[in-house]
Design a protein around this motif. Structure first.
Motif, PDB file in Angstrom:
ATOM      1  N   SER A 124      54.667  35.573  33.800  1.00  0.00           N
ATOM      2  CA  SER A 124      53.702  36.498  33.202  1.00  0.00           C
ATOM      3  C   SER A 124      52.475  36.721  34.093  1.00  0.00           C
ATOM      4  N   PHE A 125      52.491  36.168  35.289  1.00  0.00           N
ATOM      5  CA  PHE A 125      51.353  36.293  36.197  1.00  0.00           C
ATOM      6  C   PHE A 125      51.081  37.741  36.551  1.00  0.00           C
ATOM      7  N   GLU A 126      49.806  38.122  36.484  1.00  0.00           N
ATOM      8  CA  GLU A 126      49.364  39.436  36.941  1.00  0.00           C
ATOM      9  C   GLU A 126      48.166  39.222  37.850  1.00  0.00           C
ATOM     10  N   PRO A 127      48.210  39.759  39.059  1.00  0.00           N
ATOM     11  CA  PRO A 127      47.081  39.591  39.970  1.00  0.00           C
ATOM     12  C   PRO A 127      45.824  40.266  39.409  1.00  0.00           C
ATOM     13  N   MET A 128      44.663  39.760  39.823  1.00  0.00           N
ATOM     14  CA  MET A 128      43.418  40.376  39.389  1.00  0.00           C
ATOM     15  C   MET A 128      43.271  41.753  40.025  1.00  0.00           C
ATOM     16  N   THR A 129      42.629  42.641  39.289  1.00  0.00           N
ATOM     17  CA  THR A 129      42.320  43.956  39.848  1.00  0.00           C
ATOM     18  C   THR A 129      41.184  43.788  40.851  1.00  0.00           C
ATOM     19  N   ASP A 130      40.899  44.826  41.607  1.00  0.00           N
ATOM     20  CA  ASP A 130      39.796  44.771  42.563  1.00  0.00           C
ATOM     21  C   ASP A 130      38.469  44.506  41.851  1.00  0.00           C
ATOM     22  N   GLU A 186      38.052  42.918  38.944  1.00  0.00           N
ATOM     23  CA  GLU A 186      38.066  41.521  38.490  1.00  0.00           C
ATOM     24  C   GLU A 186      37.770  40.570  39.648  1.00  0.00           C
ATOM     25  N   GLN A 187      38.336  40.864  40.823  1.00  0.00           N
ATOM     26  CA  GLN A 187      38.076  40.030  41.993  1.00  0.00           C
ATOM     27  C   GLN A 187      36.607  40.083  42.373  1.00  0.00           C
ATOM     28  N   LEU A 188      36.022  41.267  42.365  1.00  0.00           N
ATOM     29  CA  LEU A 188      34.614  41.416  42.697  1.00  0.00           C
ATOM     30  C   LEU A 188      33.735  40.629  41.733  1.00  0.00           C
ATOM     31  N   GLU A 189      34.008  40.736  40.438  1.00  0.00           N
ATOM     32  CA  GLU A 189      33.234  39.991  39.444  1.00  0.00           C
ATOM     33  C   GLU A 189      33.388  38.482  39.643  1.00  0.00           C
ATOM     34  N   PHE A 190      34.595  38.050  39.950  1.00  0.00           N
ATOM     35  CA  PHE A 190      34.841  36.624  40.209  1.00  0.00           C
ATOM     36  C   PHE A 190      34.048  36.145  41.422  1.00  0.00           C
ATOM     37  N   PHE A 191      34.123  36.900  42.513  1.00  0.00           N
ATOM     38  CA  PHE A 191      33.405  36.511  43.726  1.00  0.00           C
ATOM     39  C   PHE A 191      31.898  36.498  43.502  1.00  0.00           C
ATOM     40  N   LYS A 192      31.398  37.428  42.710  1.00  0.00           N
ATOM     41  CA  LYS A 192      29.965  37.457  42.416  1.00  0.00           C
ATOM     42  C   LYS A 192      29.540  36.191  41.673  1.00  0.00           C
ATOM     43  N   GLU A 193      30.427  35.648  40.879  1.00  0.00           N
ATOM     44  CA  GLU A 193      30.117  34.431  40.127  1.00  0.00           C
ATOM     45  C   GLU A 193      30.153  33.180  40.999  1.00  0.00           C
ATOM     46  N   ILE A 194      30.966  33.172  42.044  1.00  0.00           N
ATOM     47  CA  ILE A 194      31.136  31.939  42.825  1.00  0.00           C
ATOM     48  C   ILE A 194      30.499  31.957  44.204  1.00  0.00           C
ATOM     49  N   VAL A 195      29.975  33.098  44.661  1.00  0.00           N
ATOM     50  CA  VAL A 195      29.445  33.172  46.021  1.00  0.00           C
ATOM     51  C   VAL A 195      28.327  32.156  46.247  1.00  0.00           C
ATOM     52  N   HIS A 196      27.568  31.824  45.227  1.00  0.00           N
ATOM     53  CA  HIS A 196      26.491  30.848  45.398  1.00  0.00           C
ATOM     54  C   HIS A 196      27.018  29.456  45.756  1.00  0.00           C
ATOM     55  N   LEU A 197      28.290  29.216  45.529  1.00  0.00           N
ATOM     56  CA  LEU A 197      28.879  27.917  45.864  1.00  0.00           C
ATOM     57  C   LEU A 197      29.245  27.808  47.343  1.00  0.00           C
ATOM     58  N   ALA A 198      29.332  28.938  48.014  1.00  0.00           N
ATOM     59  CA  ALA A 198      29.713  28.944  49.432  1.00  0.00           C
ATOM     60  C   ALA A 198      28.465  28.876  50.290  1.00  0.00           C
ATOM     61  N   ASN A 199      27.919  27.699  50.424  1.00  0.00           N
ATOM     62  CA  ASN A 199      26.736  27.491  51.239  1.00  0.00           C
ATOM     63  C   ASN A 199      26.819  26.121  51.903  1.00  0.00           C
TER      64      ASN A 199
END
Length: 53
Positions: free
Chosen positions: A13-19, A21-34
């Motif tokens: 049932s896996f469905e890849p994230m849309t573009d 959804e990916q952008l929103e996800f990255f916006k949430e986690i970018v602060h962790l990449a430091n």
């Protein structure tokens, strides 16, 4: 066997994230990449301006 069947059902049932959804996800986690969080990568970063908040 039950665990395998559950895992297969999830995989089927896996469905890849849309573009968007990916952008929103990255916006949430970018602060962790430091350098403070990823100390093993810190030596490769020469400035603190490598990402946009």
């Amino acid at each position: 066997m039950q665990q395998l069947e559950r895992n297969l059902a999830i995989a089927k049932s896996f469905e890849p994230m849309t573009d968007i959804e990916q952008l929103e996800f990255f916006k949430e986690i970018v602060h962790l990449a430091n350098p403070e969080v990823l100390r093993w990568k810190a030596s490769q970063w020469t400035s603190g301006e490598w990402y946009v908040r």
